[in-house]
Scaffold this motif. Structure first.
Motif, mmCIF file in Angstrom:
data_model
loop_
_atom_site.group_PDB
_atom_site.id
_atom_site.type_symbol
_atom_site.label_atom_id
_atom_site.label_comp_id
_atom_site.label_asym_id
_atom_site.label_seq_id
_atom_site.Cartn_x
_atom_site.Cartn_y
_atom_site.Cartn_z
ATOM 1 N N GLU A 244 -29.737 8.554 0.230
ATOM 2 C CA GLU A 244 -31.010 7.819 1.167
ATOM 3 C C GLU A 244 -30.957 8.611 2.348
ATOM 4 N N ASP A 245 -29.917 9.138 3.040
ATOM 5 C CA ASP A 245 -29.907 9.875 4.231
ATOM 6 C C ASP A 245 -30.479 11.164 4.138
ATOM 7 N N ILE A 246 -30.290 11.962 2.695
ATOM 8 C CA ILE A 246 -30.830 13.086 2.649
ATOM 9 C C ILE A 246 -32.176 13.051 2.535
ATOM 10 N N LEU A 247 -32.706 12.020 1.857
ATOM 11 C CA LEU A 247 -34.202 11.613 1.756
ATOM 12 C C LEU A 247 -35.005 11.613 2.899
ATOM 13 N N LYS A 248 -34.223 10.549 3.895
ATOM 14 C CA LYS A 248 -34.752 9.932 5.049
ATOM 15 C C LYS A 248 -35.167 11.096 5.972
ATOM 16 N N TYR A 249 -34.392 12.188 6.012
ATOM 17 C CA TYR A 249 -34.761 13.280 6.901
ATOM 18 C C TYR A 249 -35.562 14.339 6.332
ATOM 19 N N ALA A 250 -35.633 14.304 5.056
ATOM 20 C CA ALA A 250 -36.420 15.153 4.206
ATOM 21 C C ALA A 250 -37.787 15.300 4.806
ATOM 22 N N ASN A 251 -38.662 16.422 4.653
ATOM 23 C CA ASN A 251 -40.159 16.556 4.991
ATOM 24 C C ASN A 251 -40.620 16.199 3.633
ATOM 25 N N ALA A 252 -40.507 15.105 3.185
ATOM 26 C CA ALA A 252 -40.942 14.842 1.764
ATOM 27 C C ALA A 252 -41.002 13.502 1.384
ATOM 28 N N ASN A 253 -42.052 12.874 0.794
ATOM 29 C CA ASN A 253 -41.919 11.260 0.171
ATOM 30 C C ASN A 253 -41.413 11.759 -1.032
ATOM 31 N N TYR A 254 -40.796 10.522 -1.492
ATOM 32 C CA TYR A 254 -40.205 10.611 -2.959
ATOM 33 C C TYR A 254 -40.702 9.337 -3.663
ATOM 34 N N THR A 255 -40.484 9.316 -4.958
ATOM 35 C CA THR A 255 -40.613 8.179 -5.725
ATOM 36 C C THR A 255 -39.669 8.067 -6.764
ATOM 37 N N LEU A 256 -39.025 7.026 -6.946
ATOM 38 C CA LEU A 256 -38.082 6.837 -8.126
ATOM 39 C C LEU A 256 -38.490 6.082 -9.217
ATOM 40 N N HIS A 257 -38.650 6.576 -10.337
ATOM 41 C CA HIS A 257 -39.153 6.148 -11.288
ATOM 42 C C HIS A 257 -38.315 5.482 -12.418
ATOM 43 N N ARG A 258 -37.976 4.185 -12.171
ATOM 44 C CA ARG A 258 -36.984 3.590 -12.954
ATOM 45 C C ARG A 258 -37.248 3.104 -14.420
ATOM 46 N N GLU A 259 -36.669 3.209 -15.379
ATOM 47 C CA GLU A 259 -36.816 2.434 -16.895
ATOM 48 C C GLU A 259 -38.328 3.192 -17.180
ATOM 49 N N ILE A 260 -38.809 4.244 -16.911
ATOM 50 C CA ILE A 260 -39.782 4.960 -17.348
ATOM 51 C C ILE A 260 -39.707 5.441 -18.764
ATOM 52 N N SER A 261 -40.708 5.309 -19.523
ATOM 53 C CA SER A 261 -40.592 5.952 -20.988
ATOM 54 C C SER A 261 -40.659 7.336 -21.177
ATOM 55 N N LEU A 262 -40.240 7.915 -22.036
ATOM 56 C CA LEU A 262 -40.208 9.207 -22.190
ATOM 57 C C LEU A 262 -41.960 9.932 -22.337
ATOM 58 N N PRO A 263 -42.929 9.248 -22.921
ATOM 59 C CA PRO A 263 -44.143 9.842 -22.742
ATOM 60 C C PRO A 263 -44.613 9.716 -21.469
ATOM 61 N N ASP A 264 -44.567 8.828 -20.655
ATOM 62 C CA ASP A 264 -44.807 8.687 -19.246
ATOM 63 C C ASP A 264 -43.917 9.817 -18.320
ATOM 64 N N ALA A 265 -42.883 9.694 -18.616
ATOM 65 C CA ALA A 265 -41.795 10.783 -17.845
ATOM 66 C C ALA A 265 -42.351 12.410 -18.239
ATOM 67 N N LEU A 266 -42.638 12.546 -19.219
ATOM 68 C CA LEU A 266 -43.181 14.068 -19.592
ATOM 69 C C LEU A 266 -44.659 14.152 -18.708
ATOM 70 N N ASP A 267 -45.238 13.128 -18.892
ATOM 71 C CA ASP A 267 -46.752 13.363 -18.391
ATOM 72 C C ASP A 267 -46.519 13.581 -16.828
ATOM 73 N N ASN A 268 -45.662 12.729 -16.301
ATOM 74 C CA ASN A 268 -45.380 13.075 -14.716
ATOM 75 C C ASN A 268 -44.617 14.214 -14.532
ATOM 76 N N ILE A 269 -43.883 14.814 -15.308
ATOM 77 C CA ILE A 269 -43.029 16.095 -15.074
ATOM 78 C C ILE A 269 -44.157 17.103 -15.013
ATOM 79 N N TYR A 270 -44.971 17.140 -16.125
ATOM 80 C CA TYR A 270 -46.092 18.029 -16.064
ATOM 81 C C TYR A 270 -46.888 18.322 -14.960
#
Length: 346
Positions: free
Chosen positions: A67-93
């Motif tokens: 959390e500390d690392i992400l706090k200072y990073a020059n990036a927004n982030y989203t943690l996708h929990r319990e995501i299905s494989l098809p949705d995960a692959l779609d997001n990755i692509y």
């Protein structure tokens, strides 16, 4: 169909092997800039010994979290929990098409870059996907655990081991409102804390010497805890030595990024930390040799504590040097008020 993503040149950050989650988070966000290093501003540390003389928990503890690392990073982030494989692959692509790395949670059993013995059991693991080639249906991956860079994994293997969690990133429109870091004040604060000169602080260097004196006991305890693992498996003392090295490496990176390296004093401190890192690395390698069947354990046990004490003395000298530099700065200001006034009016 041609590859839709440039191969991101995302090398694993040095010092993070075995620290698969924090290390891969730090490596992923380093793609967006060096601001994340602020999380390591106070990571030159060594925890006090517990009341239990056989306790070696948290010796080289990470004084930061993902959390500390992400706090200072020059990036927004989203943690996708319990995501299905098809949705995960779609997001990755989609993320790769936008030239953005993706951290994924997967079974190490399905990671082809791991040693063969890892394919005998199932373990949770994190790594970074940096590229997809639709012609070969292969992902290209970066992973700090074995300092893996540009190793391919089939989408089929990934799908088999996927554990329903990914983290995606996007660059921030504006950076966090951070005050300019006064590296001299940071160094002074840490030096005083580590020397035990502040209220409710202790000497980390004395803790390091106690650690050296009790090293053989801690090793024997680690051996007992390792009975259920292969010799190459992680154990507490192995990881603690690694975290000590890791914290100093990232602190040195922070120092190099924030400080004026043309300054003679900073050059001296930087060189001393580089030597400290090398020395801790030798200590860790000596420790790992204890698990080799033909290791000369008696020689290692007679040598290792003195090496640890020598590093403690080196780092104590760094801390006192920082204090001495500050005292000289104050003295110079007191003796040269006109110079101080001229400097402040520029």
């Amino acid at each position: 169909m041609s590859s839709f993503s440039n191969l991101l040149d995302l090398k694993p950050l040095s010092g993070f092997d075995w620290s698969c989650f924090n290390g891969n988070i730090a490596t992923a966000v380093s793609y967006f800039g060096d601001n994340y290093l602020q999380a390591f501003a106070h990571s030159w540390t060594f925890s006090p010994m517990g009341t239990d003389p056989m306790s070696y928990d948290m010796l080289g503890h990470e004084s930061y979290t993902y959390e500390d690392i992400l706090k200072y990073a020059n990036a927004n982030y989203t943690l996708h929990r319990e995501i299905s494989l098809p949705d995960a692959l779609d997001n990755i692509y989609k993320e790769l098409q936008a030239d953005r790395p993706v951290v994924v949670k997967c079974d190490s059993f399905s990671c082809p870059w791991f040693p063969d013995n890892y394919h005998a059991s199932h373990n949770t693991h994190f790594f970074i996907i940096v590229h997809y080639d639709p012609q070969t249906n292969l992902f290209t991956c970066t992973d700090v655990s074995y300092m893996t860079h540009n190793y391919t994994q089939s989408v089929a293997d990934f799908s088999q081991g996927f554990m329903n969690e990914i983290m995606t990133f996007s660059p921030r429109a504006s950076t966090l409102d951070q005050k300019n870091t006064d590296i001299d004040l940071v160094l002074l604060d840490i030096a005083q804390t580590n020397l035990g000169l502040k209220p409710q602080t202790y000497s980390i260097f004395e803790a390091m010497r106690v650690f050296a004196d009790q090293f053989e006991q801690w090793y024997q305890l680690a051996v007992m805890e390792m009975n259920q693992f292969d010799l190459g498996a992680a154990n507490k003392l192995h990881l603690e030595l690694l975290y000590i090295i890791q914290s100093r490496m990232q602190f040195l990176k922070f120092l190099e990024y924030r400080a004026d390296l043309t300054h003679t004093n900073i050059q001296c401190i930087r060189a001393a930390f580089e030597q400290s890192i090398k020395s801790w690395s030798i200590i860790r390698m000596m420790y790992l040799k204890l698990y080799e069947p033909k290791a000369n354990k008696e020689r290692i046990f007679s040598t290792l504590p003195e090496k640890i004490k020598a590093v403690a003395a080196l780092e104590e000298d760094i801390a006192y040097t920082i204090l001495h530099i500050e005292q000289m700065r104050i003295l110079n200001d007191q003796l040269s008020p006109t110079h101080r006034h001229a400097s402040s009016s520029r």
